[in-house]
Design a protein around this motif. Sequence first.
Motif, PDB file in Angstrom:
ATOM      1  N   PHE A   1       0.825  -1.215   0.000  1.00 46.21           N
ATOM      2  CA  PHE A   1       0.000   0.000   0.000  1.00 46.21           C
ATOM      3  C   PHE A   1       0.859   1.267   0.000  1.00 46.21           C
ATOM      4  CE2 PHE A   1      -3.196   2.998   1.177  1.00 46.21           C
ATOM      5  CZ  PHE A   1      -4.388   2.446   0.742  1.00 46.21           C
ATOM      6  N   SER A   2       1.780   1.374   0.915  1.00 46.53           N
ATOM      7  CA  SER A   2       2.577   2.606   1.019  1.00 46.53           C
ATOM      8  C   SER A   2       3.414   2.828  -0.234  1.00 46.53           C
ATOM      9  CB  SER A   2       3.471   2.543   2.263  1.00 46.53           C
ATOM     10  OG  SER A   2       4.321   1.404   2.214  1.00 46.53           O
TER      11      SER A   2
ATOM     12  N   ALA B   1      -8.750   0.108   0.686  1.00 45.73           N
ATOM     13  CA  ALA B   1      -9.055   1.136   1.690  1.00 45.73           C
ATOM     14  C   ALA B   1     -10.271   0.763   2.525  1.00 45.73           C
ATOM     15  CB  ALA B   1      -9.273   2.482   1.002  1.00 45.73           C
ATOM     16  N   LYS B   2     -11.274   0.106   1.918  1.00 40.96           N
ATOM     17  CA  LYS B   2     -12.495  -0.224   2.656  1.00 40.96           C
ATOM     18  C   LYS B   2     -12.217  -1.173   3.807  1.00 40.96           C
ATOM     19  CE  LYS B   2     -14.431  -1.566  -1.176  1.00 40.96           C
ATOM     20  NZ  LYS B   2     -15.385  -2.144  -2.154  1.00 40.96           N
TER      21      LYS B   2
ATOM     22  N   LEU C   1      -5.865   6.324   5.382  1.00 39.84           N
ATOM     23  CA  LEU C   1      -5.381   7.660   5.762  1.00 39.84           C
ATOM     24  C   LEU C   1      -4.171   8.072   4.928  1.00 39.84           C
ATOM     25  CD1 LEU C   1      -5.715   7.517   9.649  1.00 39.84           C
ATOM     26  CD2 LEU C   1      -6.925   9.067   8.108  1.00 39.84           C
ATOM     27  N   LEU C   2      -3.390   7.072   4.493  1.00 42.02           N
ATOM     28  CA  LEU C   2      -2.213   7.373   3.699  1.00 42.02           C
ATOM     29  C   LEU C   2      -2.562   7.945   2.329  1.00 42.02           C
ATOM     30  CD1 LEU C   2      -0.151   4.126   4.436  1.00 42.02           C
ATOM     31  CD2 LEU C   2       0.098   6.353   5.540  1.00 42.02           C
TER      32      LEU C   2
ATOM     33  N   LEU D   1      -4.655  12.089  -2.817  1.00 43.83           N
ATOM     34  CA  LEU D   1      -5.944  12.232  -3.494  1.00 43.83           C
ATOM     35  C   LEU D   1      -6.424  13.684  -3.474  1.00 43.83           C
ATOM     36  CD1 LEU D   1      -7.889   9.009  -2.400  1.00 43.83           C
ATOM     37  CD2 LEU D   1      -7.015   9.552  -4.670  1.00 43.83           C
ATOM     38  N   GLN D   2      -6.259  14.319  -2.308  1.00 43.62           N
ATOM     39  CA  GLN D   2      -6.635  15.734  -2.240  1.00 43.62           C
ATOM     40  C   GLN D   2      -5.757  16.582  -3.175  1.00 43.62           C
ATOM     41  OE1 GLN D   2      -6.489  16.574   2.024  1.00 43.62           O
ATOM     42  NE2 GLN D   2      -8.731  16.675   2.033  1.00 43.62           N
TER      43      GLN D   2
END
Length: 823
Positions: free
Chosen positions: A65-66, A91-92, A99-100, A105-106
């Motif tokens: 993931f990271s 993520a779900k 949170l990572l 995404l923002q």
Amino acid sequence: MAPPAHSQRSSSPSQPSGKGEVADLKGQLRKLAGSRVAGIDDSKRELFKKVISYMTIGIDVSSLFSEMVMCSATSDIVLKKMCYLYVGNYAKHNPDLALLTINFLQRDCKDQDPMIRGLALRSLCSLRVANLVEYLVGPLASGLIDKNGYVRTVTTIGVLKLYHISAATCLDSDFPATLKHLMLTDSDPQVVANCLSSLQEIWGLEASKSEEASRELEALLSKPTIYYFLNRIREFSEWAQCFVLELVSKYVPSDSNEIFDIMNLLEDRLQHANGAVVLATVKLFLQLTLSMTDVHQQVYERIKAPLLTLVSSGSPEQSYAVMGHLHLLVMRAPMLFSSDYKHFYCQYVDPFYVKKLKLEMLTAVANESNTYEIVTELCEYVANVDIPIARESIRAVGKIALQQYDVNAIVDRLLQFLEMEKDYVTAETLVLVKDLLRKYPQWSNGCIAVVGNISSKSIQEPKAKAALVWILGEYAQEMQDAPYVLESLVDSWEEEHSAEVRLHLLTAVLKCFLVRPPETQKALGAALAAGLADFHQDVHDRALFYYRILKKDASLAERVVNPPKQAVSVFADTQSNEIKDRIFDEFNSLSVLYQKPSYVFMDKEQRGPSEFSEDLGNFSTESANSVVPAQIIVEANDNDLLLGVSEKEESGVPSSNGSAYSAPPLYNNSSYTNGQANFAINDLLDLGLTVVAPDPVPTMKLNPRPSLDPSTFQQKWRQLPLSVSQDGVISPQGAAALTKPEDLLRYMQGKSINCIASGGQAPNLKFFFFAQKAEERSSTFLVECIINSSTCKSQFKIKADDQTASHAFSNHFQSSLSEFGLH
């Protein structure tokens, strides 16, 4: 020489051997995360493809993931898409890892490329993690006023996703009001359609909670809003057009002029290339004109050509869907489609499901003017190499005959089918000949002459054999060999596994006896004896009934079993008019294709216990703890219990020769007279009958404290044959008491019948019981019982070590159920 297994395994990236490949990917991704070498995106693509491939085949790659997040810092849209797919999948289930993703995404939601902004916003809203709701509000607010239509389109659906994650946050942010404004002012038709979809769902769910939401939902159906959508409908996509047409179908016009205005606006939608748009328009036109008889008929004429065009073009799946709706319209107005019957002729390349529906259409449109052509076409299909279609064609011919169209020619055609010497053709034709003789007795002479030449040994299908037996019994006077054919069938009683055939055989032998007693006396005795010893409850009961009525009065038996019969004028329809109207109201839905209203699938109470019997669910015995001994309580997580319950057992079990009954004489110095001869019947033995009457069923004595562990119960249930399967009843008081199922378990334990597992939800409840004989602990009875408390009905199946005692236990069990709640 074959390469070693390791080299084979490592050469296929889609089939990794273990965790080594994932660890190797982790290292490679980490090296590329901070690299800025030219062409690095191509390497990332290959690694991302491997990660997505592993994830797709079920390998856990959440440990990457990271690294995946770090590698997302790229302007390559393909990489972005794969990264978002990966993040959305994990993520779900891993809120902490999600949170990572928030930062990148923002950041992507503010990217210069509108495609990346839209994709990032869609992925952000798809995380569905309640703890991250606060991070959605800002990007969504910005997305709703974004200059790019794609971003606004994604955002309008993102608002709906936010509502399902946190309704309060969505409403407090005043997003529905913003969507309403966009819906009425935005220039992008897809944004408008998405706003409508989201608002309908949000206000529909909120309508029961607040009056304001109810008013907003009603505002969607106001005249200005409806006309706004109608005037823009040509701009929308096909999906959006269907959505708008569905909305308009809920609108109630004020007068006929408004109805005509709407229809004129949508007239060209009937010519649309997409079948969904055409069907949605047809549904709207039909609903708008239901109260206008003349216009409603004109609508049928208008929509006929577009629907027939869709049937003849496109894929078989589309043809089937459109034809299913056309079939519904044909059933309501067959005369309007009678001249178009050639559109429903089967094509060689049509799949079976399309051909079957076309045959139903041909049957529905048949009338005096086209029957000859339709039946001629159907007869061609009978010789088809496709056996199922040949069967359906014969049934279609029979249905047309029952409609009184060209009966003379059709009966001749059916009799020719019997001479084709094909087993399946003969079987289907016999069933139809039986129905035709019931409606047209005047054709009996011609039919009997042909049917009499058919060998009963060549008929293997239960329905066909039952039809042949019925004809033999009904026309025993005219068919010379009827007694002897029936006698041969009785002799092979043990080999006949169909309860339907055995029931018909009992009746046919008795009818034959009543008109030709000397030739049938032996067959009657053997049939009644076999019926009384039969394990199937219906067969046993009918044989007992015939025995008792013959013992009482032979003339009474004739009046009951073989009275003068009138021709059947109308055969019962399988569907009531109410159900047909309900299906018509659900036009343009799956209800039309299944030919069942939606509540049959959606409302569990309407499905009844027979549907529920296939759903074992999770068994629980908590409610029975107070009444079930500790050693037989089943753990709540023991989902493996009785996995064989859903197997399709035969409802009847071949009878045993070991059953014997003592009998009084059948007749006492009585006589019976028929049209041919006088036949004096003194008693049972004079006739050579072996008919015996059953002794009174002994009271079942059960062990008051039976013991059985779940694994033994499960093993026995899988191994033992089905002894009894029948319906029962419980008292209304008992049904009311089933709000606490433990009351039933306590009551049944008082009858020495213990519960080993229970499950289901009201009104459909399922129980598994067991009991043991008092004198033989090894003789166990196992019961599966399904109870519908709303209808006071039950269904139960019994398996037993001692088959001969099954009926006695069945009587005890059913009487216990029926008495429940009365004591």
